[in-house]
Write an enzyme that holds these catalytic residues in place. Structure first.
Site, short mmCIF file in Angstrom:
data_model
loop_
_atom_site.label_atom_id
_atom_site.label_comp_id
_atom_site.label_asym_id
_atom_site.label_seq_id
_atom_site.Cartn_x
_atom_site.Cartn_y
_atom_site.Cartn_z
N GLY B 180 0.79 -1.23 0.00
CA GLY B 180 0.00 0.00 0.00
C GLY B 180 0.82 1.27 0.00
O GLY B 180 0.27 2.35 -0.19
N SER B 206 5.18 -10.61 -5.78
CA SER B 206 4.05 -10.47 -6.69
C SER B 206 4.31 -9.41 -7.74
O SER B 206 5.17 -8.55 -7.60
CB SER B 206 2.80 -10.11 -5.89
OG SER B 206 3.06 -8.93 -5.16
N SER B 211 -1.48 -1.68 -8.26
CA SER B 211 -0.46 -0.72 -7.86
C SER B 211 0.46 -0.44 -9.05
O SER B 211 0.41 -1.14 -10.05
CB SER B 211 0.35 -1.30 -6.69
OG SER B 211 1.25 -2.27 -7.15
N ASP B 268 -9.02 -4.81 2.01
CA ASP B 268 -7.93 -5.53 2.65
C ASP B 268 -8.44 -6.00 3.98
O ASP B 268 -8.32 -5.29 4.97
CB ASP B 268 -6.72 -4.61 2.85
CG ASP B 268 -5.95 -4.43 1.57
OD1 ASP B 268 -5.37 -5.41 1.11
OD2 ASP B 268 -5.96 -3.32 1.03
N SER B 276 -3.31 -15.17 3.74
CA SER B 276 -2.57 -15.13 2.48
C SER B 276 -1.07 -15.09 2.72
O SER B 276 -0.31 -15.86 2.14
CB SER B 276 -2.95 -13.89 1.68
OG SER B 276 -4.23 -14.03 1.16
N LYS B 300 -2.84 0.78 4.26
CA LYS B 300 -3.88 -0.23 4.47
C LYS B 300 -4.32 -0.27 5.92
O LYS B 300 -5.49 -0.44 6.22
CB LYS B 300 -3.35 -1.61 4.07
CG LYS B 300 -3.22 -1.77 2.57
CD LYS B 300 -2.87 -3.20 2.22
CE LYS B 300 -2.62 -3.29 0.71
NZ LYS B 300 -2.12 -4.62 0.33
#
Lengths: 507, 507
Positions: B180, B206, B211, B268, B276, B300
């Protein structure tokens, strides 16, 4: 001439049907709008020169014959919704998530929403600015988490989201079934009885989304149902009622958006049921509402505690929005009548209205019980005199004649009545007594057979709970018009017919 | 020869890219499968002769040149996923909603789910049997409604949903940022420091979804990142660590499905974060994990109470799945470093690793703080000796050399490093002191400029909180490679730059 000037693309109509989704097809090498950039957001606003606009998700095209770099392709439904001409200039802007979704996030985090926040959400729902997954998030965030005041605020916002009808008479009655029971086509009998008595019942109803028939789908075999608000008003003023499809009347349209997601998910949250039903009825100008609330193991409402909670919510919100609500907890253990699917249901309805010997008693008794309660909204019949009056109006043929007046006023049906020609029976695997019927399964088999897109398709129930059956005797018949449909339905029935004999467990 | 025999259609590859959605294009007059019938369900299973199958939604085609009645058209991504040849015979069956969705409905109704139910859901998620709206319903149903034992069961089910790596050494360290905060590209500095010290850190990361850059997108400018599990293992055994994209390694793949819906929704949920992150790390064989948890008004996690709740959940589940978790609450009030976007971030990272004078202190200090805590997983450094050791390894060039070894082992980058050529500055509208920066807004401007699809695009921050600025002086620069991208980003910045001076309120 450079066709991509001032950030405009030329509209191209594509021979595609993306159903209720809006999709914009953009060339990968479109110099104005690199579609890959927007994969994470996924939505664009397409705006025509006259200001009309729609929101669409993006597919990327790698074939210049289909969509060139200076073009924007829209499939048939989106093309129609935008209403611009082929070749017209359109602009494209990336869409940010709807501003009101921040309130949904707050609700997910456990906060209480006020009327202003819920109003913002409802306006964005009606503007089709929520994606399906955003609608799903809103529905689930509200499930069991809306207090009575929030539910009232949501209902009010939904009422304000579309047209509202006002009538220069009172009372204005209506009945509504919470749904989920195949063949429960009582409105086509109850409304004529109510009209025959002289009470006003301006009924708007839905088409099936995942079920094999909605009231509007079935009525459409008898009369036109796609009336707009003005035509509907004319019919009601002339006949004392109507049975039309709500899709053109624009009453509480937020409800349609929520339902379009709720149905495929098989979610029926109490909050959504209460707000949706009451908002539609208040917007239609109703003052008195009877709700048919079936309770049964495969109905939407499965037990007494759930039914009691729903009743309280209906009564609380109804009182605050000025609607007198009467709840009838009915038998939701099995389909009503015999037919499941538009044509089969019309046959049941007409048999009841015409007092023919083959009329299914389960449908007739239920219609009289419901109509009786609606009639008691007339002070002259209050206190238990409704059902006898309903029986008189049904047995004397007044209700049948009222249906004829309705049909005449609404206009002739655009459809042809024809039962599916491919028929087969599903037989009992052994002898026994029918102990239970899975309403959801029967609905799904009828749907696979083609109903309601094919109004002649469906299921005809031949046994009810308590009936004995010998091995090899039929439990129900499947009707279809297309071989492929028939195969899908038969395969589903072979795997699990939905009819359980005593001592049997579900596969 | 009748091409539609035995219920088969012939596969046709369509020059379309529907991104991560599978869509099957079927002719309206396909005799085998009347697509309109399935509008309410919307999904079909396409199965090739070798048994490979995928689930797709339906679009209807009215153009026989595009898709004939005996054909099934698949856009590029679905065609590749199915892996059959053009012209191959495929069968089509309507898909019922995934069986495990009944547990989601139960959760919506307030029930507690056990490990078996959560396992069923996770298996259907990984099998791509949930639509986006079903995933959204699951996510929201779990939000603030999963007890610790349910969260643990979900985490375990997610670990079991894919590959798990095991290493013949210990400890196996990792660090993870909750995300974030734009520009928070610490892994590219921390992992080399940890490797230089001799601890093992097999980092999977990732790509950006919404984003402007993920760690994998940024690392890809320096080295190959699309390694499979075997190649990843080889790199880790040779170098002591890696920084690869998780997409080919298949660790806890249920997570990728949930994130693909969670990101566009901007949701979120604490439950989803904990399950996760921990599932991915346990599946990667980690024994020790440092979590960078930024707290700030546009991060977040926005406050201390939320951070404390998250910490407890991380620690409870971590302990039960055998992972030692250390949480660092960090400053989440503004972007870290200067660059936002892959190329700009690589420049910051290399400046820090090479000790150059332009290295942003905010990034350097944060990397040392985080690396120090990871190093203390080494018992020899426990108790406060980590950060000094990290500084030695950074300032002595050992970390820079470790990055070189990483790059050499992973293989050369497939990309060209090049900063966007269209540059403009966003200026302060008046004189003042920077009081706040909206992380979400800055990320969105960088994304609109083209990041990460165009790795050279992004935003370069020129002022930080507390910095004075005179009217007309630049707050940040926008970099883009395409005029259209630049226009969208500039328009967004003009509407709201995201940088607030003292006394200013958000537009």
């Amino acid at each position: 001439m450079n066709p991509v000037r001032d950030g405009r693309l030329r509209l191209r109509r594509l021979p595609l049907d993306t159903l209720r989704q809006n999709v914009a097809f953009i060339a990968r090498d479109c110099p104005l709008f690199r579609p890959e950039r927007f994969a994470g957001f996924g939505k664009v606003e397409v705006r025509a020169a006259d200001g009309r606009a729609l929101i669409a998700s993006i597919d990327i095209v790698d074939d210049p014959v289909m969509v060139g770099p200076a073009q924007l392709g829209l499939p048939e439904p989106a093309f129609r919704r935008l209403g611009a001409a082929e070749g017209a200039e359109v602009t494209l802007t990336p869409v940010r998530p709807p501003a009101s979704f921040r309130h949904v996030r707050r609700k997910v985090a456990g906060e209480v929403l006020d009327e202003a926040a819920l109003g913002e959400i409802v306006r964005d729902l009606v503007g089709h600015r929520y994606s399906d997954m955003e609608v799903a998030a809103f529905l689930v965030a509200c499930a069991s988490a809306l207090g009575p005041e929030e539910l009232l605020a949501l209902t009010r916002a939904m009422i304000d989201s579309g047209e509202t009808l006002r009538w220069n008479r009172a009372p204005i009655a209506d009945k509504h079934c919470v749904g989920g029971i195949p063949g429960n086509r009582t409105s086509l009998v109850v409304a004529p009885i109510v009209i025959a008595h002289g009470l006003t019942i301006p009924k708007t109803s839905s088409r099936a989304i995942t079920s094999p028939a909605g009231t509007a789908d079935t009525m459409e075999l008898l009369a036109r149902v796609d009336l707009g608000p003005d035509a509907m008003r004319e019919v009601v003023e002339r006949v004392g009622g109507c049975i039309v499809w709500g899709g053109h009347v624009n009453l509480a349209p937020a409800d349609d958006v929520l339902i379009s997601v709720e149905r495929p998910l098989g979610l029926d949250t109490p909050e959504q049921m209460v707000a949706s039903i009451l908002a539609k009825k208040v917007a239609a100008g109703s003052t008195h509402l009877l709700i048919d609330l079936p309770v049964g193991p495969t109905a939407k409402v499965r037990g007494a505690a759930e039914a009691a909670r729903l009743r309280k919510l209906f009564e609380f919100v109804g009182r605050r929005v000025g609607l007198q609500v009467q709840i009838d907890l009915t038998d939701g253990s099995q389909p009503v009548g015999r037919g499941v699917g538009p044509e089969l249901e019309v046959r049941d309805v007409l048999a009841v209205l015409e007092g023919r010997p083959e009329a299914p008693e389960s449908l007739r008794a239920r219609c009289l019980r419901l109509a009786g309660q609606v009639l008691e909204f007339d002070p002259a019949l209050a206190g238990g005199k409704g059902e006898a009056r309903a029986r008189d109006l049904l047995d004397g043929g007044d209700a049948r004649r009222a249906l004829d007046r309705l049909i005449e006023a609404q206009g002739p049906s655009p459809l042809t009545r024809r039962l599916g020609g491919i028929v087969d029976e599903v037989a009992a695997p052994r002898s026994g007594v029918v102990a239970a019927v899975d309403c959801f399964r029967i609905a799904r088999i009828a749907r696979m057979a083609g109903a309601p897109v094919d109004p002649g398709a469906g299921v005809e129930m031949l046994r009810r709970i308590g009936d004995p059956v010998s091995a090899g005797e039929p439990l129900f018949r499947i009707y279809a018009s297309e071989e492929a449909d028939f195969r899908f339905a038969a395969a589903l029935a072979a795997e699990d017919s939905g009819v359980r004999l005593a001592g049997e467990v579900a596969p």
